[in-house]
Design an enzyme around this catalytic site. Structure first.
Site, mmCIF file in Angstrom:
data_model
loop_
_atom_site.group_PDB
_atom_site.id
_atom_site.type_symbol
_atom_site.label_atom_id
_atom_site.label_comp_id
_atom_site.label_asym_id
_atom_site.label_seq_id
_atom_site.Cartn_x
_atom_site.Cartn_y
_atom_site.Cartn_z
ATOM 1 N N ALA A 1 0.830 -1.222 0.000
ATOM 2 C CA ALA A 1 0.000 0.000 0.000
ATOM 3 C C ALA A 1 0.857 1.262 0.000
ATOM 4 O O ALA A 1 0.355 2.350 0.197
ATOM 5 C CB ALA A 1 -0.931 -0.009 1.210
ATOM 6 N N TYR B 1 6.658 -12.760 -14.076
ATOM 7 C CA TYR B 1 5.568 -11.918 -13.534
ATOM 8 C C TYR B 1 4.217 -12.440 -14.020
ATOM 9 O O TYR B 1 3.280 -12.604 -13.237
ATOM 10 C CB TYR B 1 5.763 -10.462 -13.975
ATOM 11 C CG TYR B 1 4.566 -9.580 -13.680
ATOM 12 C CD1 TYR B 1 4.441 -8.897 -12.473
ATOM 13 C CD2 TYR B 1 3.536 -9.433 -14.628
ATOM 14 C CE1 TYR B 1 3.327 -8.092 -12.207
ATOM 15 C CE2 TYR B 1 2.427 -8.637 -14.369
ATOM 16 C CZ TYR B 1 2.325 -7.969 -13.160
ATOM 17 O OH TYR B 1 1.222 -7.176 -12.915
ATOM 18 N N GLY C 1 1.204 3.330 -5.926
ATOM 19 C CA GLY C 1 0.313 2.857 -6.976
ATOM 20 C C GLY C 1 -1.105 2.560 -6.516
ATOM 21 O O GLY C 1 -1.705 3.289 -5.731
HETATM 22 P P1 NDP Z 1 3.440 -0.513 -7.711
HETATM 23 O O1 NDP Z 1 4.836 -0.889 -8.047
HETATM 24 O O2 NDP Z 1 3.098 0.933 -7.695
HETATM 25 O O3 NDP Z 1 3.055 -1.109 -6.304
HETATM 26 C C1 NDP Z 1 3.517 -2.361 -5.898
HETATM 27 C C2 NDP Z 1 3.594 -2.412 -4.399
HETATM 28 O O4 NDP Z 1 4.112 -3.691 -4.030
HETATM 29 C C3 NDP Z 1 4.541 -1.366 -3.809
HETATM 30 O O5 NDP Z 1 3.949 -0.829 -2.651
HETATM 31 C C4 NDP Z 1 5.758 -2.186 -3.436
HETATM 32 O O6 NDP Z 1 6.490 -1.700 -2.321
HETATM 33 C C5 NDP Z 1 5.090 -3.498 -3.042
HETATM 34 N N1 NDP Z 1 6.051 -4.586 -2.951
HETATM 35 C C6 NDP Z 1 6.959 -4.997 -3.875
HETATM 36 N N2 NDP Z 1 7.714 -5.993 -3.386
HETATM 37 C C7 NDP Z 1 7.255 -6.232 -2.128
HETATM 38 C C8 NDP Z 1 7.640 -7.127 -1.101
HETATM 39 N N3 NDP Z 1 8.678 -7.967 -1.244
HETATM 40 N N4 NDP Z 1 6.959 -7.113 0.055
HETATM 41 C C9 NDP Z 1 5.938 -6.239 0.248
HETATM 42 N N5 NDP Z 1 5.552 -5.353 -0.668
HETATM 43 C C10 NDP Z 1 6.208 -5.351 -1.845
HETATM 44 O O7 NDP Z 1 2.499 -1.333 -8.726
HETATM 45 P P2 NDP Z 1 0.934 -1.247 -9.032
HETATM 46 O O8 NDP Z 1 0.242 -0.394 -8.065
HETATM 47 O O9 NDP Z 1 0.783 -0.981 -10.467
HETATM 48 O O10 NDP Z 1 0.534 -2.772 -8.814
HETATM 49 C C11 NDP Z 1 -0.381 -3.179 -7.850
HETATM 50 C C12 NDP Z 1 -1.015 -4.480 -8.288
HETATM 51 O O11 NDP Z 1 -1.801 -4.265 -9.465
HETATM 52 C C13 NDP Z 1 -0.020 -5.589 -8.636
HETATM 53 O O12 NDP Z 1 -0.493 -6.812 -8.101
HETATM 54 C C14 NDP Z 1 -0.063 -5.663 -10.153
HETATM 55 O O13 NDP Z 1 0.232 -6.937 -10.619
HETATM 56 C C15 NDP Z 1 -1.501 -5.285 -10.409
HETATM 57 N N6 NDP Z 1 -1.752 -4.799 -11.748
HETATM 58 C C16 NDP Z 1 -1.228 -3.596 -12.153
HETATM 59 C C17 NDP Z 1 -1.453 -3.141 -13.427
HETATM 60 C C18 NDP Z 1 -0.904 -1.847 -13.908
HETATM 61 O O14 NDP Z 1 -1.189 -1.508 -15.069
HETATM 62 N N7 NDP Z 1 -0.146 -1.105 -13.111
HETATM 63 C C19 NDP Z 1 -2.263 -3.918 -14.379
HETATM 64 C C20 NDP Z 1 -2.714 -5.177 -13.866
HETATM 65 C C21 NDP Z 1 -2.488 -5.574 -12.580
HETATM 66 P P3 NDP Z 1 7.588 -0.504 -2.470
HETATM 67 O O15 NDP Z 1 6.772 0.748 -2.492
HETATM 68 O O16 NDP Z 1 8.398 -0.675 -1.243
HETATM 69 O O17 NDP Z 1 8.319 -0.763 -3.732
HETATM 70 MG MG1 PMR Z 2 0.164 -4.379 -23.323
HETATM 71 C C1 PMR Z 2 -6.046 -4.033 -25.764
HETATM 72 C C2 PMR Z 2 -4.766 -4.259 -25.806
HETATM 73 C C3 PMR Z 2 -3.811 -4.168 -24.674
HETATM 74 C C4 PMR Z 2 -4.020 -3.967 -23.333
HETATM 75 C C5 PMR Z 2 -5.329 -3.720 -22.616
HETATM 76 C C6 PMR Z 2 -2.766 -4.024 -22.683
HETATM 77 C C7 PMR Z 2 -2.561 -3.901 -21.297
HETATM 78 N N1 PMR Z 2 -1.797 -4.241 -23.638
HETATM 79 C C8 PMR Z 2 -2.411 -4.331 -24.885
HETATM 80 C C9 PMR Z 2 -1.812 -4.554 -26.096
HETATM 81 C C10 PMR Z 2 -0.430 -4.581 -26.336
HETATM 82 N N2 PMR Z 2 0.535 -4.489 -25.381
HETATM 83 C C11 PMR Z 2 0.189 -4.722 -27.634
HETATM 84 C C12 PMR Z 2 -0.540 -4.837 -28.953
HETATM 85 C C13 PMR Z 2 1.557 -4.700 -27.422
HETATM 86 C C14 PMR Z 2 2.649 -4.843 -28.451
HETATM 87 C C15 PMR Z 2 3.087 -3.527 -28.924
HETATM 88 C C16 PMR Z 2 1.756 -4.556 -25.994
HETATM 89 C C17 PMR Z 2 3.004 -4.490 -25.375
HETATM 90 C C18 PMR Z 2 3.184 -4.486 -24.003
HETATM 91 C C19 PMR Z 2 4.414 -4.541 -23.290
HETATM 92 C C20 PMR Z 2 5.796 -4.605 -23.839
HETATM 93 N N3 PMR Z 2 2.127 -4.431 -23.084
HETATM 94 C C21 PMR Z 2 2.670 -4.474 -21.870
HETATM 95 C C22 PMR Z 2 4.052 -4.556 -21.941
HETATM 96 C C23 PMR Z 2 4.560 -4.624 -20.633
HETATM 97 O O1 PMR Z 2 5.727 -4.713 -20.266
HETATM 98 C C24 PMR Z 2 3.404 -4.618 -19.657
HETATM 99 C C25 PMR Z 2 3.359 -5.965 -19.005
HETATM 100 O O2 PMR Z 2 3.167 -6.974 -19.612
HETATM 101 O O3 PMR Z 2 3.555 -5.968 -17.699
HETATM 102 C C26 PMR Z 2 3.494 -7.254 -17.107
HETATM 103 C C27 PMR Z 2 2.193 -4.456 -20.543
HETATM 104 C C28 PMR Z 2 0.839 -4.309 -20.284
HETATM 105 N N4 PMR Z 2 -0.111 -4.228 -21.276
HETATM 106 C C29 PMR Z 2 -1.347 -4.046 -20.699
HETATM 107 C C30 PMR Z 2 -1.163 -4.018 -19.290
HETATM 108 C C31 PMR Z 2 -2.263 -3.863 -18.275
HETATM 109 C C32 PMR Z 2 0.162 -4.183 -19.030
HETATM 110 C C33 PMR Z 2 0.725 -4.233 -17.630
HETATM 111 C C34 PMR Z 2 0.282 -5.559 -17.105
HETATM 112 C C35 PMR Z 2 0.348 -5.795 -15.647
HETATM 113 O O4 PMR Z 2 0.763 -4.935 -14.899
HETATM 114 O O5 PMR Z 2 -0.029 -6.873 -15.228
#
Ligand code: NDP
Ligand code: PMR
Length: 414
Positions: A93, A273, A96
């Protein structure tokens, strides 16, 4: 030994006879740790008697919301009003989504937020600069990269004598540029170790506390992701998630006598991941199958949208960090900003908070209409929630069961 043997996929344990002992030692760690925890005096009866007397948290106002779904427990069934704040533990927490959710829940005045973070000072500062009222949260140390730390957290939480109503497993790390694996204190590859195994142990231990809660709707929420689901475009961006037959996990994910990857393949930080996210989604479903009927607890996961500006991408190359937000905003249209969600949330009107990921998670944490268990939630462009389909692998019951085997053995050993 039976403990570990059953954690190995059957064909693997037969084939790798000579290596089973080592693999067994490593994979046993998780189960054995829980066992030790229970032996070490943190057992349920002591807590139950203490809690029964002292489990009061700041009294606010009666929550009269009707909870129509199966998350009802005795208190609500008997029409009692809950006269206390809900207590929610949110891992990660300090930044993000976790921070935004902590702030949003604290601001409702109905929740006390336990910010379970690895960096105490960072979390405290984050809470302060987010403007969270001092009495609305407690920062507690939790490093998911250490199973001892997980157990210590549970111990400390119980010492606080607060009830537990909702657990949000949110923390994660993403290491897309790592060329070689790093490992947790227990020797597991870091991404899976933190995102899945640390949470897996935490959730299993805290299940006891959730069961004891008298809150009308108790929930265990685990963050999933579209990128772990290969039934989506995003899930087909290489490297694709895939657990294979879980041989790497069975071998201990230690990079010495087993692969550091769950499927036994070569190390790939981005894939690790995504694999961990499949495990998160499988874990939620298996919790549902095992415990929902008996406990009434809601188990759910969600995809919060693409919050392209969070710290999650801190290790990605600078070009990615530059281009990813506009790519998500203008091309995929999956982008959700932290600022936007915060601003909209401040308006306190769910309808006006369209596209807010925090509203999304808020609903999953506390909205009665989202009390259904076993669901993977997503939101559409109008911020309407819907039950999303998981990929075939992310809903594979056999694999979900396999993730549990150390705990099965543990339970039967007690
Ligand atoms: P952030 O990096 O902003 O937040 C991640 C949090 O996890 C930070 O508070 C970090 O702590 C903490 N953390 C990392 N390692 C540890 C550890 N060893 N012990 C305890 N806490 C730890 O990422 P997001 O807010 O984006 O991600 C939150 C969740 O949302 C994740 O589960 C991610 O997979 C998910 N998610 C995010 C997406 C996105 O687009 N961002 C899309 C899909 C899912 P510290 O502040 O100390 O680094
Ligand atoms: Mg993605 C509708 C299409 C879509 C969406 C909703 C996401 C979400 N991404 C999409 C498409 C694409 N991505 C396409 C076409 C590409 C190739 C150019 C692409 C690439 C890409 C990369 C290299 N995307 C990424 C990465 C990351 O490194 C991110 C990732 O996989 O993190 C694990 C990511 C993501 N794309 C998303 C979302 C939500 C992520 C972050 C995923 C996560 O945090 O779990």
């Amino acid at each position: 030994m039976a403990l570990q043997a059953c954690y190995l996929p059957a064909p693997l344990s037969a084939r790798k006879e000579g290596k089973v002992t080592n693999a067994v030692k490593e994979t046993a760690f998780l189960g054995a740790s829980v066992f030790e925890h229970h032996k070490s005096g943190l057992h349920v009866p002591v807590l139950r008697s203490k809690r029964g007397v002292n489990a009061s948290v700041g009294v606010v106002k009666a929550q009269t919301t009707a909870v129509a779904a199966p998350g009802l427990n005795q208190a609500s069934l008997q029409g009692k009003k809950v006269l206390r704040k809900g207590v929610v533990v949110i891992t990660g927490a300090s930044s993000g989504l976790g921070l935004a959710t902590a702030k949003a829940l604290a601001e409702t005045g109905k929740w006390h937020v336990i910010m379970a973070c690895r960096d105490f000072l960072k979390a405290e500062k984050a809470a302060q600069s987010a403007g969270m009222a001092k009495e609305s949260y407690t920062v507690m140390h939790l490093d998911l990269a250490s199973l001892d730390s997980v157990r210590q957290f549970v111990h400390n939480f119980r010492q606080s004598e607060r009830p537990l109503d909702v657990l949000v497993c949110n923390a994660a790390i993403y290491r897309p540029t790592a060329r070689t694996p790093t490992y947790t204190a227990n020797g597991y590859e870091m991404s899976v170790g933190v995102n899945h195994l640390g949470h897996f142990l935490l959730a299993n231990l805290l299940l006891e506390d959730l069961k004891k809660s008298d809150y009308p709707s108790r929930r265990l929420i685990i963050l999933g992701s579209i990128t772990g689901n290969t039934n989506t475009l995003a899930g087909n961006v290489p490297p694709k998630a895939g657990l294979g037959d879980l041989r790497g996990l069975a071998g201990g994910l230690n990079g010495r006598n087993s692969s550091a990857m769950i499927d036994g393949g070569d190390f790939d930080g981005a894939k690790a991941y995504k694999d961990s996210k499949i495990c998160n989604m499988l874990t939620m479903q298996e919790f549902h199958r095992r415990f929902h009927e008996e406990t009434g607890i809601t188990f759910a996961s969600l995809y919060p949208g693409c919050i392209a500006t969070t710290g999650l991408f801190r290790e990605h190359i600078p070009l990615f960090r530059l281009l990813f937000p506009p790519f998500q905003r203008f091309i995929t249209k999956g982008f959700v900003s932290e600022e936007e969600s915060g601003r909209r949330l401040a308006q306190r009107s769910v309808k006006q908070q369209a596209h807010s990921i925090v509203v999304g998670i808020l609903q999953v944490v506390s909205d009665p209409s989202l009390a259904k268990s076993g669901v993977y939630w997503s939101w559409n462009k109008d911020s309407a929630s819907f039950e999303n389909q998981l990929s075939q692998e992310a809903s594979d019951t056999a694999k979900a069961r396999k993730l549990w085997e150390p705990f099965d053995a543990f339970s039967s050993a007690v």
